[in-house]
Design an enzyme around this catalytic site. Structure first.
Site, short mmCIF file in Angstrom:
data_model
loop_
_atom_site.label_atom_id
_atom_site.label_comp_id
_atom_site.label_asym_id
_atom_site.label_seq_id
_atom_site.Cartn_x
_atom_site.Cartn_y
_atom_site.Cartn_z
N GLN A 1 -0.61 -40.04 14.15
CA GLN A 1 0.73 -40.17 13.58
C GLN A 1 1.79 -39.97 14.67
O GLN A 1 1.73 -39.02 15.45
CB GLN A 1 0.92 -39.15 12.44
CG GLN A 1 2.25 -39.23 11.72
CD GLN A 1 2.48 -40.54 10.96
OE1 GLN A 1 1.53 -41.23 10.56
NE2 GLN A 1 3.73 -40.91 10.76
N ASP B 1 -3.77 -49.01 13.58
CA ASP B 1 -2.31 -49.04 13.66
C ASP B 1 -1.81 -50.27 14.42
O ASP B 1 -0.61 -50.58 14.37
CB ASP B 1 -1.81 -47.80 14.42
CG ASP B 1 -1.17 -46.78 13.50
OD1 ASP B 1 -0.61 -47.20 12.47
OD2 ASP B 1 -1.25 -45.58 13.82
N LYS C 1 -0.49 -41.55 3.04
CA LYS C 1 -1.51 -42.45 3.57
C LYS C 1 -2.90 -42.00 3.10
O LYS C 1 -3.74 -42.82 2.70
CB LYS C 1 -1.46 -42.46 5.11
CG LYS C 1 -0.24 -43.17 5.67
CD LYS C 1 -0.12 -43.01 7.19
CE LYS C 1 1.14 -43.70 7.72
NZ LYS C 1 1.34 -43.56 9.18
#
Ligand code: GUN
Length: 283
Positions: free
Chosen positions: A96, A119, A52
């Protein structure tokens, strides 16, 4: 012979658009920034985060790395999120998942300012999705939608079956398909006669996390099969939830693993971050 849906190619198209947007923002003195919070040393999470960050760098998006040991407290995690919430250089915050078990992921996600929720996991973002209002969308299902659109796969009136009901993929996936007028069924571990339900699908999305679970028996001839799974195979490589060798001859189109959904997830994260930066700058 199924059409192989090329996630790398669609991700490249998304990244081209994002690069144009980054240039436009640069002209206005804005550089998009993403804070990346990684707790612990799970090797898979570390790999995803590194990829990412690489994608962000290539797109001209700054990343701010917050890697902490697995034993940090909730208060320490909250403090990192608060700091990122307050930092005007940070337009998006990625925590994460999964977090170590002693940490409360719900609390962490809800603490992120909704406008920095790149997200799409915040209750406000999920609420917007349910209501059909624009907002940050969860990157993996959003990437799947983008792929389907890129390949002109018709969703209106189609039967879509999603295997898996996670908050990260299954539930938002179902809502996004519904938004595009598919008739959606969500299956899970308690679904009776799963193969028969899946065989009704024109579009079958596998997001279960079990290597090669979806065999030809699950697939109607001519169906489009999207494999969200990333599992360790017996020989160490990555394998999806779909048994590619048996399904590919039956499907009309299929995503490979790797090179299918994975690159799309990361491209959509970069896109969401750049969109959050544009929104914050009023551009
Ligand atoms: N873990 C697996 N997928 C994701 C994702 O899209 N975002 C975050 N934050 N964690 C994940």
């Amino acid at each position: 012979m199924a059409l192989i849906i090329d996630g790398n190619a669609v991700a490249a198209a998304v990244k081209d658009e994002v690069r144009d947007e980054v240039s436009r923002l640069a002209a206005a003195g804005v550089t998009p920034g993403l804070a990346v919070v990684l707790v612990g040393d799970d090797p898979a999470s570390a790999t995803y985060v590194a990829m990412k960050e690489r994608d962000c760098a290539q797109a001209g998006v700054l990343t701010f790395d917050h890697h902490r040991p697995a034993d940090i407290s909730q208060d320490e995690l909250n403090a990192i999120i608060d700091e990122c919430n307050a930092d005007p250089k940070v337009h998006g915050i990625l925590v994460q998942m999964p977090l170590p078990k002693h940490l409360d992921a719900e609390e962490a996600v809800a603490r992120i300012r909704p406008e920095k929720d790149v997200d799409g996991f915040h209750p406000a973002s999920l609420g917007r999705l349910v209501r059909g209002v624009d907002g940050p969308r969860a990157c993996t299902p959003w990437g799947v939608m983008r792929m389907l659109r890129h390949y002109g796969i018709e969703l209106t009136g189609a039967r879509a079956v999603v295997i898996g009901r996670s908050t990260i993929v299954g539930k938002p996936m179902a809502l996004m398909l519904l938004e595009e007028n598919a008739t959606v069924t969500v299956c899970h571990s308690r679904t009776r006669d799963l193969p028969a339900v899946c065989r009704e699908a024109d579009v079958l999305i596998a997001a279960v996390g079990r290597a090669k679970m979806v065999t030809a028996e699950y697939v109607k001839p001519g169906a489009v099969v999207i494999d969200v799974g990333i599992n360790r195979g017996e020989e160490g490589g990555l394998v999806g939830d779909v048994d590619y060798a048996s399904v590919e001859p039956v499907a009309s189109a299929i995503t490979p693993v790797p090179g299918g959904v994975g690159p799309m997830t990361r491209a959509m994260l970069v896109a969401n971050t750049v969109a959050a930066a544009a929104e914050a700058a009023g551009r």
